[in-house]
Design an enzyme around this catalytic site. Sequence first.
Site, PDB file in Angstrom:
ATOM      1  N   ASP A  99      28.659  29.599  89.527  1.00 58.25           N
ATOM      2  CA  ASP A  99      28.589  28.952  88.221  1.00 58.25           C
ATOM      3  C   ASP A  99      28.812  30.056  87.185  1.00 58.25           C
ATOM      4  O   ASP A  99      27.962  30.927  86.999  1.00 58.25           O
ATOM      5  CB  ASP A  99      27.206  28.310  88.050  1.00 58.25           C
ATOM      6  CG  ASP A  99      26.993  27.718  86.657  1.00 58.25           C
ATOM      7  OD1 ASP A  99      27.915  27.786  85.814  1.00 58.25           O
ATOM      8  OD2 ASP A  99      25.887  27.189  86.416  1.00 58.25           O
ATOM      9  N   LYS A 121      31.031  27.205  76.336  1.00 56.90           N
ATOM     10  CA  LYS A 121      30.483  28.512  75.962  1.00 56.90           C
ATOM     11  C   LYS A 121      31.595  29.512  75.696  1.00 56.90           C
ATOM     12  O   LYS A 121      31.704  30.048  74.607  1.00 56.90           O
ATOM     13  CB  LYS A 121      29.507  28.993  77.018  1.00 56.90           C
ATOM     14  CG  LYS A 121      28.167  28.265  76.858  1.00 56.90           C
ATOM     15  CD  LYS A 121      27.432  28.023  78.121  1.00 56.90           C
ATOM     16  CE  LYS A 121      26.264  27.069  77.854  1.00 56.90           C
ATOM     17  NZ  LYS A 121      25.763  26.456  79.076  1.00 56.90           N
ATOM     18  N   TRP A 132      19.311  27.636  85.539  1.00 57.30           N
ATOM     19  CA  TRP A 132      20.519  26.919  85.956  1.00 57.30           C
ATOM     20  C   TRP A 132      20.718  27.012  87.457  1.00 57.30           C
ATOM     21  O   TRP A 132      21.129  26.049  88.101  1.00 57.30           O
ATOM     22  CB  TRP A 132      21.755  27.425  85.215  1.00 57.30           C
ATOM     23  CG  TRP A 132      21.704  27.123  83.747  1.00 57.30           C
ATOM     24  CD1 TRP A 132      21.703  28.015  82.718  1.00 57.30           C
ATOM     25  CD2 TRP A 132      21.649  25.824  83.122  1.00 57.30           C
ATOM     26  NE1 TRP A 132      21.636  27.358  81.512  1.00 57.30           N
ATOM     27  CE2 TRP A 132      21.603  26.022  81.726  1.00 57.30           C
ATOM     28  CE3 TRP A 132      21.614  24.514  83.607  1.00 57.30           C
ATOM     29  CZ2 TRP A 132      21.541  24.964  80.810  1.00 57.30           C
ATOM     30  CZ3 TRP A 132      21.551  23.452  82.700  1.00 57.30           C
ATOM     31  CH2 TRP A 132      21.513  23.691  81.325  1.00 57.30           C
TER      32      TRP A 132
END
Length: 361
Positions: free
Chosen positions: A172, A196, A102
Amino acid sequence: MGQIYNFNPGPAILPAPVLERVREELPDYGGTGLSILEMSHRSKEYEAINAEAEARLKALLGLGDDYRVLFVQGGASLQFAMVPMNFLPAGRVADYLLTGSWSEKARDEARLLGEVRVAASTAGEGYRRIPRADEITPSDDPAYVHLTSNNTIYGTQWRRWPDVGGRRLVADMSSDILSRPIPARDFALIYAGAQKNLGPAGVTVVIARAAWLEEAPRTLPAMLRYATYAKTNSLYNTPPVFAVYVLNLTLGWIAAEGGVAALAARNERKARVIYDAIDASGGFYRGHAEPDSRSLMNVTFRLPDPEQEQLFVREATAAGFVGLAGHRSVGGVRASLYNALGLDACAALAAFMADFARRHG
Ligand SMILES: *Cc1c(COP(=O)(O)O)cnc(C)c1O
């Protein structure tokens, strides 16, 4: 159906009381005779939800009026681009700390838009760990330093935040937001896809210093400019109403559970149960992450060979453990232990792991 334990990596488990509340309220929200799915985002009912979600998120993070919470669509993946669009002007450089897929994706998007420097990376070691303090080499005056707080795919997590010496830190936090206390004021901007740890897919939260949001170029299209969302309380256009509604209920659940510190204590216990099962297996299970970089949210491990890994996932699925296959880029097994997952699920998985190792080890 028998007992199901939901270890999905995302979209992921939601708190049972939240789902129950959604079920109850779905046909008739607050006595209006309308479903939340059927009413205007300009209604006073929705505006109250929107405002409550922002206030709850700030309260849970200990932030005041100098920070804003924005609700954006497009996922964390759009934030990979929005951050540099808004904050990486020509002539500046942005630093990226690479700890997994990511953060690579975030770096790749920024590269399309401006100058980027990798100020630390553990790619050469298969992203098994977070960089040590002495391996981080920030630029003198970067526009910002970007990191990924929890590496959902590799199962590593920043357990100690890097000292970036007053440079603007952007994170993030898609897969560990509100799972543990953080020094929120040390971050200039935090973003997280909700699916999530915060709620359903469809909304991404951006938490940022209000003053910084004003600095973005006025030439950006409205939907890509943070200031648009700040000025309109994220109601510039039709927001993802249902996702924000469920997000708000989930934030209420977190507060009722005792807030982030209480969840952190529970998350530590949950992860320990699974890591203990790995460490007690005499090498049958091998954790991907180095011990001091282990994630409390995503536990990644291997078995002696890929056939056994497939058999493990198959047998676990049959026994009610859902979502354990590792990400296709890493393989193996991944157990995602987000806030809404109970300790009972972790204890049951640890018992399954011990039994599987006994039968196949
Ligand atoms: C899941 C995930 C993403 C991608 O999120 P989308 O909302 O699907 O774009 C980005 N970063 C991290 C850390 C993630 O876990």
